[in-house]
Design an enzyme around this catalytic site. Structure first.
Site, mmCIF file in Angstrom:
data_model
loop_
_atom_site.group_PDB
_atom_site.id
_atom_site.type_symbol
_atom_site.label_atom_id
_atom_site.label_comp_id
_atom_site.label_asym_id
_atom_site.label_seq_id
_atom_site.Cartn_x
_atom_site.Cartn_y
_atom_site.Cartn_z
ATOM 1 C CB ALA A 14 -6.415 -16.117 -0.977
ATOM 2 C CB ILE A 18 0.849 -10.564 -3.551
ATOM 3 C CG1 ILE A 18 1.990 -9.084 -3.681
ATOM 4 C CG2 ILE A 18 2.144 -11.367 -2.587
ATOM 5 C CD1 ILE A 18 2.007 -8.370 -2.582
ATOM 6 C CG ASP A 44 -9.287 -11.675 -0.486
ATOM 7 O OD1 ASP A 44 -9.470 -10.806 0.029
ATOM 8 O OD2 ASP A 44 -8.221 -11.689 -1.211
ATOM 9 C CG ASN A 133 3.754 -2.955 3.077
ATOM 10 O OD1 ASN A 133 4.872 -3.557 3.687
ATOM 11 N ND2 ASN A 133 3.700 -2.577 1.116
ATOM 12 C CG ASP A 161 12.917 -4.086 1.425
ATOM 13 O OD1 ASP A 161 12.590 -3.274 0.322
ATOM 14 O OD2 ASP A 161 11.814 -4.262 2.348
ATOM 15 C CG HIS A 189 8.403 -3.451 3.529
ATOM 16 N ND1 HIS A 189 9.754 -3.930 2.596
ATOM 17 C CD2 HIS A 189 7.198 -3.657 2.580
ATOM 18 C CE1 HIS A 189 9.071 -3.626 1.719
ATOM 19 N NE2 HIS A 189 7.456 -3.486 1.702
#
Length: 326
Positions: A14, A18, A44, A133, A161, A189
């Site tokens: 957080a 993003i 975090d 990711n 995407d 992704h």
């Protein structure tokens, strides 16, 4: 749905860019609606807690009427307690010179720990979106370490995407973005994903795919596949605003439902489009509301599409196998 509902929503990573972009979308009601009150739980790593404190202070200063409480910290067993929705933005980033297997190794440790914590303390019906990711494989690892939560509650994000593909078609055809529907992103992704424009419509009419086939089998696919890298090259940073917006769109449509064909990575069971089970694979889905979705079956898969789908499935299988070795 009730006129007023309360959700406990966790956002990991957080303090990152993003997370910073996503929090106001969630807190303002853009994601779940203006009638849904929120308990925000922000996580975090320990070294980022002071930075996270500043994010919390800003969120408080925004005076979002929907936010009933905010808690933050670095211990997932504390932050994940009674979570209704988990948005997993935090993960170990791919550093220069790092092999993909090294990236997976780092993230396996993170998502095993977080999966176990989610399993122990979250709501047993918690809904999960993984953004970090490699999102698909991180989602698979998370689910394997969280058996108390149904597999259909785990998703990974290919909405970014999907939205990129919609925009490329709108630009190509000089159409309004709102008029373009029904693209599909198959698979991972990653740069092996297969953006599929064969079923796209503009104002309800079929896209002239055959009339522009070289583009839709060539530059269209590579542009969507490489869009994230192009943004890094141009901006010097990875996609943050668009990733946060896509996460919000994914959750909004999953929660409220949508008439559109959407792309969502879900845990495969071997019954759709000859994709193996035990993968997190992006399929065309229909979101029916209240966090329910179903795969849209029966679409024709031509030889070109099958080859592209096999490539991305192979990458996901390799990632899964690497993760299971850890």
């Amino acid at each position: 749905m009730d006129s007023e509902k309360i959700l406990t929503v966790i956002i990991t990573g957080a303090a990152g860019q993003i997370g910073y972009s996503l929090i106001p979308l969630v807190a303002s009601g853009q994601t779940f609606g203006k009638d849904v009150k929120l308990h925000l739980r922000l996580l975090d790593i320990e070294s980022q807690v002071e930075k996270l404190k500043g994010v919390v202070m800003e969120t408080q200063d925004c005076a979002f009427p929907l936010v009933l409480s905010i808690e933050y910290g670095y211990d997932p067993e504390v932050i994940f307690k009674d979570a209704d929705v988990g948005i997993f933005v935090g993960g170990f980033p791919r550093l220069k010179g790092m092999e993909r297997k090294d990236l997976i190794d780092k993230n396996v440790k993170i998502f095993k720990e977080q999966g176990k914590a989610l399993n122990e303390v979250a709501s047993p019906n918690c809904k999960v979106l993984v953004v970090a990711n490699p999102a698909n494989t991180n989602c698979l690892i998370l689910s394997k370490n969280c058996p108390n939560i149904p597999k259909e509650n785990f998703t990974a994000m290919t909405r970014l995407d999907h939205d990129r593909a919609l925009n490329q078609i709108a630009l190509r055809t000089e159409s309004r973005l709102e008029d373009v529907k029904n693209v599909i992103v198959w698979g991972n992704h990653s740069s092996t994903q297969y953006p599929d424009a064969r079923f796209a419509t503009i104002k309800g009419e079929s896209l002239d795919y055959k009339g522009d086939e070289d583009y839709y089998k060539g530059d269209f696919i590579s542009t969507v596949q490489k869009r994230g890298a192009a943004i890094i090259e141009a901006r010097g940073f990875s996609s943050s605003m668009s990733a946060a917006n896509a996460a919000s769109n994914h959750l909004r449509d999953w929660y409220h439902g949508s008439e559109d064909m959407l792309s969502m990575s879900i845990l495969s069971d071997g019954t759709h489009y000859d994709i193996d089970d035990n993968l997190c694979f992006s399929f065309p889905v229909k979101c029916t509301g209240d966090f329910k979705h179903e795969v849209i079956d029966g679409l024709d898969i031509d030889d070109f599409s099958r080859e592209k789908m096999n490539i991305t499935q192979k990458e996901l299988t390799d990632e899964r196998d690497l993760g299971e070795e850890q």
